[in-house]
Each structure stands twice: as C-alpha cells, then as structure tokens.
Design a protein around this motif. Structure first.
Motif, mmCIF file in Angstrom:
data_model
loop_
_atom_site.group_PDB
_atom_site.id
_atom_site.type_symbol
_atom_site.label_atom_id
_atom_site.label_comp_id
_atom_site.label_asym_id
_atom_site.label_seq_id
_atom_site.Cartn_x
_atom_site.Cartn_y
_atom_site.Cartn_z
ATOM 1 N N VAL A 312 0.855 -1.190 0.000
ATOM 2 C CA VAL A 312 0.000 0.000 0.000
ATOM 3 C C VAL A 312 0.889 1.237 0.000
ATOM 4 C CG1 VAL A 312 -1.892 1.182 1.140
ATOM 5 C CG2 VAL A 312 -1.694 -1.279 1.335
ATOM 6 N N THR A 313 0.686 2.125 -0.975
ATOM 7 C CA THR A 313 1.458 3.372 -1.014
ATOM 8 C C THR A 313 0.610 4.509 -0.457
ATOM 9 O OG1 THR A 313 0.701 3.877 -3.234
ATOM 10 C CG2 THR A 313 2.747 2.639 -3.050
ATOM 11 N N ASP A 315 -0.558 6.761 -1.890
ATOM 12 C CA ASP A 315 -1.594 7.148 -2.845
ATOM 13 C C ASP A 315 -2.989 6.794 -2.351
ATOM 14 O OD1 ASP A 315 0.111 8.011 -5.191
ATOM 15 O OD2 ASP A 315 0.920 6.036 -4.785
ATOM 16 N N ILE A 316 -3.073 5.870 -1.390
ATOM 17 C CA ILE A 316 -4.381 5.514 -0.837
ATOM 18 C C ILE A 316 -5.057 6.766 -0.263
ATOM 19 C CG2 ILE A 316 -3.489 4.899 1.461
ATOM 20 C CD1 ILE A 316 -6.353 3.123 -0.354
ATOM 21 N N GLN A 318 -4.996 9.842 -1.493
ATOM 22 C CA GLN A 318 -5.694 10.546 -2.566
ATOM 23 C C GLN A 318 -6.991 9.822 -2.939
ATOM 24 O OE1 GLN A 318 -2.137 11.276 -3.656
ATOM 25 N NE2 GLN A 318 -2.602 13.413 -3.260
ATOM 26 N N ILE A 319 -6.898 8.492 -2.958
ATOM 27 C CA ILE A 319 -8.095 7.720 -3.305
ATOM 28 C C ILE A 319 -9.194 7.992 -2.279
ATOM 29 C CG2 ILE A 319 -9.012 5.382 -3.567
ATOM 30 C CD1 ILE A 319 -6.303 4.557 -4.697
ATOM 31 N N GLN A 321 -9.495 10.628 -0.259
ATOM 32 C CA GLN A 321 -9.941 12.021 -0.398
ATOM 33 C C GLN A 321 -10.945 12.172 -1.533
ATOM 34 O OE1 GLN A 321 -6.870 14.865 -1.069
ATOM 35 N NE2 GLN A 321 -6.185 14.882 1.043
#
Lengths: 344, 296
Positions: A312-313, A315-316, A318-319, A321
């Motif tokens: 898991v990066t 970037d989760i 942003q997803i 949000q």
C-alpha cells in the motif's frame, strides 16, 4: 452531520476494496494510518501542522461558496501569497520583528486577495465563469512565481528552486516553545492558532455582520438580493477577495512558520483539498476545522502506511480524499438509499 | 531564429497537439450536452496509465489502447452517474476525479510493478507513434459531422442548450448526456494513452502535467466547435514546441534565456481574454453545469 459521516465511512469502504484488491488488510492499514496520525507528540503535532493550510483553504472555498461562487483558484492564490510573504521577508529583513511579522502577514493576505479578486472582477464585469478563470489563474500563478524565483530571488548556486531565506525577524514561533514536552522539531507554529482565530472571525463575519448577510443573500438568491438593494457585482468581487485572502494565509504557515523561504511547488494540493474540506465541512467554520483535521490525519497517516506495509502506497490517501468528495457531492445517493430503506 | 522555425517544428507541434485534440474533442461532447468536464486531466491519466500497464503486460499496444479507452469510459461513467443521476456539482465531481486519478495509478503501480508511480519501459516495437495522430485529426471532421449533421448531434446540442425544451420534444435528456460524458472519457483516455505508449514509452506519475486543462482551454478558445478547437490545440501545441526548442538556444539581447514560464502562460492567458470577450466572444452552452431534473 449525518451525511458527511456516512460519506466518509463509505469512502473508507471503497478504499478498503482497493486495499483488498492488492492483497493487503484494510483494517491493518487503516489502524496504522489513523493510529500513527494521532500518536503523541509527533503524530498529533504533524497532523495539526498539516491541518493548518487546509483550514485556511477550506475557509477560503467556504466563503466564496456562501456567495454562490466556486473558487477552484485557492491553489494559485496561496502560491502568489506565499511568494509575496517571502519577498517582504527578504526585502525588509532588517525591520524589527514587531513590524516585519505583521507586514509579512499583510502581504500574504493582500497578495492572495488580489489574485482572488481578478476572477471576481472578470465575473462581475464580463460575466465570465469563475471556475475556468480560477483554473487558468492557477497555472499562471505557478508559472509567474516560478519565474520570479528562478530568475530573480534564488540564492546563486542553489540547486533547488527556492528563494533566499527571509530575515530571522520574520520568523514566527513554533508551538513547541509554549508546550512543555513538545519537541522543537515539529513545525506546528502559531499560524495554527491564527487559523482557528480566522474560523471564529469568518463565523462572526458571515452570521453577525451586515456585510456577511449581504454576501450570503447573494449566494442564496441573487435576484432577490439585487432587488433588496445589494450590488451583486460588488459582492462577487468582495467574496473572491476575502476568499483569496484566506487562502493566502497559507503563506504565513509555510514561509514564516515553517520553511522560512519560498519553496517552489510547496503546496501539496492544499487549494484543491480545500474544496473537499469546505464540502465535507458543509461550508461552516466548525465543519471546516473538523474536515481539515480528517484530511490532515489521512495525509500524515499516509507516510507510515507507505513505509510499513508491503504494497500500500500513500496514494491511498488521494483515493480516500477523492472518494469522500464524490460521496459528499453526490449526497442524493444516500438520501435516496435512506428513503428506500425507511419505506420498508 | 532560423534553426528553430522549420518543418520539424511544425511536425512536433502536430505531435504535441495530438493529445490536446483528442481530449478537447472529448470535452466538447460532454460540454455540448451540458455537463462541465474539468476531469479531462484525470481521464487522460486513466487512459495513459492503463494503456501503458496493459501494453507492458500483454505486449500488444492495441489491447493497451482498448484497455485505456475502457478505463476512460469507466471513469467517465463515475462522473456521469454522480453528476447526471445524482445531480452532484459537476465541477466538484470533476475535481474529485482529478484527485482520484493522481492516486489510483500510483497505488496500482506500487502493487503491480513495485514502483513509486510509473510503469516499466515498454519496448519500442510495442509503441504506437502514428495511429493516435491519425485518429485525432480524423476525429475532427467526424465530430463536426456528428455534431451538426446527425440527429444525435442535434439532440446533444439541444440538451446542452435547453434541456426543458429537448425533454418536451421527447429527447431523453439523461441518456444523451450520459453518451456525451462517456464519449469525453473515451476520447480523453485515448489522448492520454498516446502520451504513454505513443510519445513516450512508459507511464510516469502525473505525466499529463496539466494537458487536460490546456485541452479545456482550447475548447473554450475554440468556442466549443470542433474545427476551431482543433486549431486552438494546434496553436497550443505549437507554443509548447517552441518552449521546448527555445530552452537554452534563443537568448535575449542581454544574453539571458527567455523565461519559458512566460510562453507556458500563453494558453491560459488567452483563455481568460477570450472568455472575457476581448477577442471575439466565447459563449458556453446555455445549460452548461446545470443538472436537469424532470418535472413530475
């Protein structure tokens, strides 16, 4: 209160599906994310620090929204403002702190307000839509400020695109100085308190002054407001200027409280996250603070998630949000669902 | 100056404007139907990532292109459902999609390729450097024909100008708008796919870097019309080509570089000027941004 909470929970469910899809455990990821963001003192300290710009931009978007305007331009406004703050801090570095700090703050607010007023004037004068103009002005702001930094205010030989440091008199204190046991390394500074004060001021302005009333009247029913003797055009410019000024205060946190210089590309999409903050906070100052805290928790918690899970990066974040915004915006989804469920 | 203005400059302007033409035409279909699409950027990213990832995995750029378009359709469907079915604010939904598409490619590439946001290099023989260019410029007259000479085009324009009247005339407003938004996703994703498997050979984080917004600017500059929009895209592609060429080559009389930032600003400044009506007036479709609710 009910629908925003449902939207957040639904977004966490969607995020969980993403995490499951790559073979990790959503529960573990989320507990790592939230737990680390609320850990004393570093977690909480950084979370509050990250919440500060989001409170400013959230308030900025809210004020514009109350006047019926969508300010997508907070990002550009805060860039111009942060540069102006640094510029004053560099050029007038020798002034005493009692003069220089207020001067820098004024520069932040004024530059943001000016940049925000441009789309306001364009709308009031020519009727062109503020959404397109604020998007375009974001790019112009970024290019303009990057030009100034690169060609005029960079320390010679510096490989990083940043200005020379501001004078030491322009620094504002970190909160660690006032809280025993709170480490100095955490950049949480008095700008956070300023953000809370701004919330109170915005609340007072919107609901307890004539100006605020006129602004809200413009937003809720422009033709009635016009009929009642309110100049819509003036309200549009005023609301965009206030909105820009609030967004500009991000510069105080960033330049005076944290980096002590203008750093090109510093904003982690604060302006756009501000839209999410305002939306989730229902354009109310208290809601804005709560929403800003939530998004700050996500941002802060994303760092250890990135480091300590297998796949898991961050970037989760942003997803999550984006999904929160989608669900809050499409609230009718839950309303219909609820209605159907209640019928049974 | 001579070494800068030549045939290869025109050629690189065409290549650089290809993703803009595709995305802007897509935007046109959504906006002519009355749905604001500031999510072009996100849709391009969806197409770029999916095309690169699938081409890398399967070794076929055609499967990659198809998958990219499918991803664009999927994202457009989210935009359509939220803004048409649930009457969400279209600008807000678009912003959400743009944020989502910063996150999703990074998230997936972390899991699939153990990278921080990019796909592995795709071998040269699996790239499609030409086809998307042809598709983009062929799509311009086709879009013109569809928009102005077919019943579907008339319906599309009708629901974007006056949905009430269109509804009264028996047009299914929501259905037409869905098609408009889905088309925008397909086109924008194709434009994005060209970036990753046409112009370059991999997907990198945020590789569209604002092209979706330039396409939006071109759409406004082109007054929401296909041919004018294409010329706007060519013009913006041309400014980008010049920017790339000028770096470090052309100097001011004082011996300094010409700051590229000023050329980068051109599309955005022009859009503001055109919207304000200084150079001809650009009028958006009348019902743009307004959700339509059938009267009961």
């Amino acid at each position: 209160m009910f629908f925003p909470v449902v939207a957040v929970l639904a977004a966490f469910l969607v995020g969980g599906v993403f995490i499951l899809a790559i073979g990790e455990s959503p529960l573990q990821t989320y507990s790592l994310l939230i737990g680390s963001a609320l850990w004393w003192p570093d977690g909480i300290g950084y979370t509050l620090f990250l919440a500060t710009p989001l409170i400013f931009t959230g308030l900025a978007v809210s004020v514009a929204f109350r006047a019926g305007l969508l300010n997508i331009g907070a990002e550009g406004q805060l860039y111009v403002a942060a540069f102006a703050t640094a510029w004053v801090g560099i050029v007038f570095a020798n002034l005493p702190a009692a003069v220089l700090v207020p001067l820098c703050c004024t520069a932040a607010v004024a530059a943001g307000a000016m940049w925000g007023a441009i789309p306001g004037i364009l709308k009031a004068r020519f009727g062109s839509h503020e959404v397109i103009n604020t998007i375009m002005l974001n790019f112009i702001a970024v290019a303009f400020v990057s030009y100034l930094t690169q060609y005029h205010y960079r320390t010679p030989g510096d490989a990083i695109l940043e200005t020379a440091p501001i004078g030491a008199n322009a620094h504002i204190p970190r909160l660690a100085r006032f809280i025993p046991g709170f480490p100095e390394r955490i950049p949480l500074n008095v700008a956070f308190l300023l953000a809370l004060v701004c919330c109170a001021l915005v609340y007072f302005f919107l609901w307890h002054t004539k100006w605020g009333y006129e602004l809200r009247a413009t937003g809720s029913n422009p033709s009635a407001a016009e009929y009642g003797g309110i100049s819509i055009r003036r309200q549009i410019v005023l609301a965009m200027a206030i909105s820009g000024g609030l967004a500009g205060m991000v510069g105080i946190n960033e330049v005076l409280g944290y980096r002590h210089r203008y750093y090109d590309g510093f904003s982690d999409n604060y302006g756009f996250t501000g839209i999410a903050v305002a939306l989730l906070g229902r354009n109310h100052p208290v809601g804005v603070v709560l929403a800003a805290l939530l998004f700050a928790v996500l941002t802060r918690g994303g760092v250890p998630v990135d480091a300590f899970t297998q796949h898991v990066t961050k970037d989760i974040v942003q997803i999550l949000q984006a999904t929160i915004i989608l669900f809050v915006a499409a609230e009718a989804l839950f309303r219909e669902g609820l209605r159907r469920w209640v019928k049974f | 100056m001579g070494e800068i203005l030549n045939i290869s400059l025109i050629w690189s302007a065409v290549r650089l404007s290809t993703p803009l033409v595709l995305a802007a035409l897509g935007g046109m279909f959504a906006e002519r139907a009355g749905v604001i699409n500031i999510a072009l950027e996100g849709m391009m990213l969806a197409g770029a990532f999916t095309a690169a990832a699938v081409t890398y995995t399967t070794g076929s750029p055609w499967i990659g292109l198809t998958a990219g378009v499918a991803a664009g359709l999927a994202i457009a469907w989210v935009h359509a459902v939220a803004s048409i079915r649930y009457r969400a604010d279209q600008v807000v939904t678009g912003t959400a999609i743009n944020i989502l598409m910063i996150g999703v490619p990074g998230f997936l590439s972390g899991a699939l390729f153990l990278s921080s946001g990019s796909t592995p290099q795709i071998p040269k023989e699996h790239l499609v450097p030409w086809t998307p260019i042809v598709m983009a410029f062929a799509a311009v007259p086709i879009s013109w024909y569809v928009l102005y000479r077919t019943p579907f085009g008339l319906r599309l324009r009708a629901v974007g100008e006056n949905p009430e009247a269109a509804d009264a005339a028996g047009i299914r407003v929501a259905a037409v708008r869905y098609i408009g938004v889905l088309l925008s996703g397909a086109f924008a994703a194709l434009g994005g796919a060209y970036l990753s498997i046409g112009q370059s050979s991999l997907f990198t984080r945020n590789m569209t870097s604002g092209r979706g917004f330039i396409a939006l600017a071109a759409l406004i500059f082109g007054k929401w019309r296909p041919v004018q929009t294409m010329f706007a895209c060519l013009f913006f592609g041309f400014t980008e080509a010049i920017t790339i060429r000028m770096q470090g080559v052309v100097k001011l009389p004082s011996g300094e570089d010409i700051p590229v930032q000023f050329i980068q600003m051109v599309p955005y400044l022009l859009t503001i000027v055109v919207l304000a009506g200084f150079i001809g007036h650009s009028r958006p479709p009348r019902a743009l941004g307004r959700p339509y609710q059938k009267e009961r």
